[in-house]
Design a protein around this motif. Structure first.
Motif, PDB file in Angstrom:
ATOM      1  N   ALA A 166       0.828  -1.210   0.000  1.00 21.52           N
ATOM      2  CA  ALA A 166       0.000   0.000   0.000  1.00 21.52           C
ATOM      3  C   ALA A 166       0.863   1.260   0.000  1.00 21.52           C
ATOM      4  CB  ALA A 166      -0.931  -0.011   1.205  1.00 21.52           C
ATOM      5  N   GLN A 167       2.150   1.115   0.408  1.00 22.77           N
ATOM      6  CA  GLN A 167       3.044   2.268   0.458  1.00 22.77           C
ATOM      7  C   GLN A 167       3.819   2.466  -0.847  1.00 22.77           C
ATOM      8  OE1 GLN A 167       2.953   4.185   3.212  1.00 22.77           O
ATOM      9  NE2 GLN A 167       1.386   2.769   3.980  1.00 22.77           N
ATOM     10  N   VAL A 168       3.655   1.550  -1.795  1.00 25.97           N
ATOM     11  CA  VAL A 168       4.434   1.599  -3.034  1.00 25.97           C
ATOM     12  C   VAL A 168       3.661   2.363  -4.105  1.00 25.97           C
ATOM     13  CG1 VAL A 168       5.538   0.220  -4.841  1.00 25.97           C
ATOM     14  CG2 VAL A 168       5.524  -0.601  -2.467  1.00 25.97           C
ATOM     15  N   LYS A 169       4.334   3.339  -4.718  1.00 24.74           N
ATOM     16  CA  LYS A 169       3.719   4.082  -5.818  1.00 24.74           C
ATOM     17  C   LYS A 169       3.782   3.244  -7.083  1.00 24.74           C
ATOM     18  CE  LYS A 169       4.805   8.694  -4.029  1.00 24.74           C
ATOM     19  NZ  LYS A 169       5.474   9.995  -4.297  1.00 24.74           N
ATOM     20  N   VAL A 170       2.649   3.157  -7.775  1.00 22.73           N
ATOM     21  CA  VAL A 170       2.585   2.312  -8.966  1.00 22.73           C
ATOM     22  C   VAL A 170       2.660   3.168 -10.222  1.00 22.73           C
ATOM     23  CG1 VAL A 170       1.271   0.520  -7.796  1.00 22.73           C
ATOM     24  CG2 VAL A 170       0.061   2.364  -8.948  1.00 22.73           C
ATOM     25  N   THR A 171       3.156   2.573 -11.303  1.00 22.31           N
ATOM     26  CA  THR A 171       3.263   3.273 -12.585  1.00 22.31           C
ATOM     27  C   THR A 171       2.252   2.747 -13.592  1.00 22.31           C
ATOM     28  OG1 THR A 171       4.976   1.694 -13.240  1.00 22.31           O
ATOM     29  CG2 THR A 171       5.715   3.768 -12.252  1.00 22.31           C
ATOM     30  N   SER A 172       1.451   1.752 -13.151  1.00 22.97           N
ATOM     31  CA  SER A 172       0.412   1.213 -14.036  1.00 22.97           C
ATOM     32  C   SER A 172      -0.764   0.789 -13.174  1.00 22.97           C
ATOM     33  CB  SER A 172       0.969   0.028 -14.846  1.00 22.97           C
ATOM     34  OG  SER A 172       1.389  -0.995 -13.980  1.00 22.97           O
ATOM     35  N   ASP A 173      -1.519  -0.210 -13.637  1.00 22.80           N
ATOM     36  CA  ASP A 173      -2.714  -0.611 -12.904  1.00 22.80           C
ATOM     37  C   ASP A 173      -2.404  -1.518 -11.711  1.00 22.80           C
ATOM     38  OD1 ASP A 173      -1.806  -2.620 -14.568  1.00 22.80           O
ATOM     39  OD2 ASP A 173      -3.801  -3.508 -14.818  1.00 22.80           O
ATOM     40  N   ARG A 174      -1.144  -1.962 -11.582  1.00 17.55           N
ATOM     41  CA  ARG A 174      -0.781  -2.862 -10.493  1.00 17.55           C
ATOM     42  C   ARG A 174       0.675  -2.652 -10.111  1.00 17.55           C
ATOM     43  NH1 ARG A 174      -2.044  -8.454 -11.864  1.00 17.55           N
ATOM     44  NH2 ARG A 174      -3.857  -7.524 -12.899  1.00 17.55           N
ATOM     45  N   VAL A 175       1.040  -3.174  -8.932  1.00 16.75           N
ATOM     46  CA  VAL A 175       2.428  -3.069  -8.483  1.00 16.75           C
ATOM     47  C   VAL A 175       3.273  -4.093  -9.241  1.00 16.75           C
ATOM     48  CG1 VAL A 175       3.996  -3.250  -6.518  1.00 16.75           C
ATOM     49  CG2 VAL A 175       1.697  -2.336  -6.182  1.00 16.75           C
ATOM     50  N   ARG A 176       4.377  -3.608  -9.791  1.00 15.57           N
ATOM     51  CA  ARG A 176       5.285  -4.486 -10.513  1.00 15.57           C
ATOM     52  C   ARG A 176       6.647  -4.497  -9.833  1.00 15.57           C
ATOM     53  NH1 ARG A 176       2.637  -5.742 -15.140  1.00 15.57           N
ATOM     54  NH2 ARG A 176       0.993  -4.309 -15.811  1.00 15.57           N
ATOM     55  N   HIS A 177       7.535  -5.391 -10.292  1.00 14.77           N
ATOM     56  CA  HIS A 177       8.866  -5.478  -9.704  1.00 14.77           C
ATOM     57  C   HIS A 177       9.610  -4.156  -9.822  1.00 14.77           C
ATOM     58  CE1 HIS A 177       9.026  -9.715  -8.621  1.00 14.77           C
ATOM     59  NE2 HIS A 177       8.467 -10.032  -9.780  1.00 14.77           N
ATOM     60  N   ALA A 178       9.406  -3.460 -10.939  1.00 14.57           N
ATOM     61  CA  ALA A 178      10.080  -2.180 -11.121  1.00 14.57           C
ATOM     62  C   ALA A 178       9.632  -1.171 -10.068  1.00 14.57           C
ATOM     63  CB  ALA A 178       9.806  -1.637 -12.529  1.00 14.57           C
ATOM     64  N   ASP A 179       8.363  -1.244  -9.654  1.00 13.59           N
ATOM     65  CA  ASP A 179       7.872  -0.344  -8.611  1.00 13.59           C
ATOM     66  C   ASP A 179       8.527  -0.662  -7.268  1.00 13.59           C
ATOM     67  OD1 ASP A 179       6.116   0.867 -10.451  1.00 13.59           O
ATOM     68  OD2 ASP A 179       4.637  -0.716 -10.122  1.00 13.59           O
ATOM     69  N   LEU A 180       8.731  -1.954  -6.997  1.00 12.69           N
ATOM     70  CA  LEU A 180       9.437  -2.326  -5.776  1.00 12.69           C
ATOM     71  C   LEU A 180      10.885  -1.839  -5.812  1.00 12.69           C
ATOM     72  CD1 LEU A 180       8.249  -6.010  -5.121  1.00 12.69           C
ATOM     73  CD2 LEU A 180       7.417  -3.898  -4.061  1.00 12.69           C
ATOM     74  N   ASP A 181      11.523  -1.965  -6.997  1.00 10.20           N
ATOM     75  CA  ASP A 181      12.898  -1.472  -7.134  1.00 10.20           C
ATOM     76  C   ASP A 181      12.971   0.019  -6.871  1.00 10.20           C
ATOM     77  OD1 ASP A 181      13.668  -4.026  -7.797  1.00 10.20           O
ATOM     78  OD2 ASP A 181      13.572  -3.685  -9.974  1.00 10.20           O
ATOM     79  N   ALA A 182      12.009   0.757  -7.412  1.00  4.17           N
ATOM     80  CA  ALA A 182      11.993   2.205  -7.213  1.00  4.17           C
ATOM     81  C   ALA A 182      11.764   2.555  -5.749  1.00  4.17           C
ATOM     82  CB  ALA A 182      10.904   2.836  -8.088  1.00  4.17           C
ATOM     83  N   TYR A 183      10.908   1.789  -5.083  1.00  7.19           N
ATOM     84  CA  TYR A 183      10.643   2.017  -3.661  1.00  7.19           C
ATOM     85  C   TYR A 183      11.914   1.811  -2.838  1.00  7.19           C
ATOM     86  CZ  TYR A 183       8.557   1.397   0.983  1.00  7.19           C
ATOM     87  OH  TYR A 183       8.256   1.504   2.316  1.00  7.19           O
TER      88      TYR A 183
END
Length: 429
Positions: A166-183
């Motif tokens: 819930a704390q991860v900012k997403v770049t599309s419709d769902r959380v992806r590995h790239a979003d975790l990397d950015a976090y």
């Protein structure tokens, strides 16, 4: 009631003892005839011990990792009525081999109890192995996390890292590995501890079985053998094109990897450099240069590294080698490889595929005098006839025993190998 002493039978010529690698029973268990009791290991071959009688287990010879002498009591079983006579086993039988009591390895308590046999164990029950601390269950996600869209792999990674999705900012419709990397990058590699599990606890692992054999062999190899290593780069562009073409028309044959081609090249080159395909008995100070190539193929298993052997590899085609590699590697991974299939290599090849790095220094397995490691294949820019081209290249790392193989011979062997690998028509002729 009577006590039946199941003694460790002779499980191989010249074998004086075997290691307990697994118990399938414990003191107090009821066992039936032919039920599996334990797995015993010697020289990388594991043998299953089965009970010749039915009854209740009263004592065990030791713990996992202990060495038990051939002829010593492995298990004591309380049976109803008179205990069966202890007969000498026939060849390759699993029945116990009778020896004098002096050949046993009883504990102090057992020695004191030998004059009188009772229905109680001759020794105190063996101390059970310490149980690993239970792994903490992942924390139950909070309600907001359940509403976040993410694949199971992403959710598992988030749990492992202790990240609240819930704390991860997403770049599309769902959380992806790239979003975790950015976090992770934004937080400097640190993670929130709100949704994570407890820190991983220390784990103590007893070195037994195959892992102990590997440790002993590697220690002995590095202690006794003066290693030297050479690394050479090979252009495998044409070989990879040939492999792809053969795979397109393979029919019922197994898919070819690069390994059968490398084994073929090694076998051909060894005909001119017999000092590579040799073994050295340094106790007797005798070198044996082998005419046949018995190629050991290092294979990773759940228990550790095993080396099944392809007999007379120099007589096989690449298709035959591919089938034999598949058969032996499957036998090693499932624990079905025979003693014969795991012994007697004259040379060993190992490969980690795409994880093989660009160079390595493989350890020689005595009494062999050389071994080669296959490093990863990569496409790089290469100048060919003054023109820049993209070529597929890979390095082979050769380790040799300097007591037997001179650097000059090792270097020339690699060049002969290079001429074969870089010319598939010559290699397959």
């Amino acid at each position: 009631m009577s006590i039946y002493k199941f003694k460790l039978p002779d499980i191989g010529e010249g074998i004086a003892e075997a290691e307990i690698v697994a118990w399938h029973i414990k003191v107090g268990d009821r066992v039936e005839e032919d039920q599996q009791l334990a797995d015993m290991m010697t020289d990388k071959a594991t043998v299953e011990m089965e009970s010749p009688v039915a009854g209740t287990v009263k004592s065990l010879a030791g713990e996992v990792g202990d060495q038990i002498a051939i002829g010593s009591v492995l298990v004591e079983i309380e049976t109803e009525g008179e205990a069966p006579a202890e007969a000498t086993p026939a060849a390759e039988s699993k029945v116990e081999l009778p020896l004098a009591d002096g050949a046993e390895r009883p504990t102090k308590e057992q020695k004191e109890a030998i004059p009188s046999v009772s229905t109680k164990p001759a020794a105190a029950e063996p101390r059970p192995e310490p149980k690993a601390a239970p792994k903490p269950e992942p924390a139950t996600p909070a309600e907001p996390l359940a509403k976040v869209l993410a694949s199971p792999a992403v959710r598992q990674r988030a749990r492992d890292l202790g990240i609240d999705l819930a704390q991860v900012k997403v770049t599309s419709d769902r959380v992806r590995h790239a979003d975790l990397d950015a976090y992770l990058l934004y937080n400097g590699g640190s993670v929130s501890h709100g949704g994570g599990g407890a820190p991983r606890a220390d784990e103590t692992i007893k070195v037994v079985g195959l892992r102990r054999k590997i440790a002993e062999n590697m220690q002995e190899a590095k202690r006794r053998i003066p290693h030297f290593a050479l690394v050479e780069q090979f252009d495998v562009t044409d070989l990879e094109d040939t492999r792809a073409m053969m795979n397109r028309d393979r029919g019922d044959n197994p898919k070819l990897t690069i390994l059968p081609f490398l084994i073929t090249a090694l076998s051909k080159a060894m005909a001119d450099y017999p000092m590579i395909n040799a073994t050295y008995d340094d106790d007797a100070n005798v070198i044996t240069r082998h005419g046949a190539v018995h190629m050991g193929v290092a294979t990773q298993t759940d228990g550790g590294l095993m080396v099944p052997v392809i007999r007379n590899a120099e007589r096989m085609s690449v298709w035959q080698l591919a089938r034999e590699i598949l058969r032996l590697s499957d036998a090693a991974r499932t624990g079905k490889a025979s003693r014969e299939e795991l012994s007697g290599p004259t040379f060993t090849i190992s490969s980690l595929g795409p994880m093989g790095g660009i160079a390595s220094t493989p350890v020689i397995n005595p009494p062999q005098v050389a071994t080669v490691a296959v490093n990863k294949l990569q496409e790089i820019p290469v100048i060919v006839d003054g023109e820049l081209e993209a070529r597929k290249v890979m390095n082979l790392s050769l380790s040799c025993d300097h007591r037997v193989v001179d650097g000059w011979d090792a270097a020339n062997f690699l060049q002969a190998l290079k001429a074969l690998i870089e010319n598939p028509l010559r290699l397959l002729s």
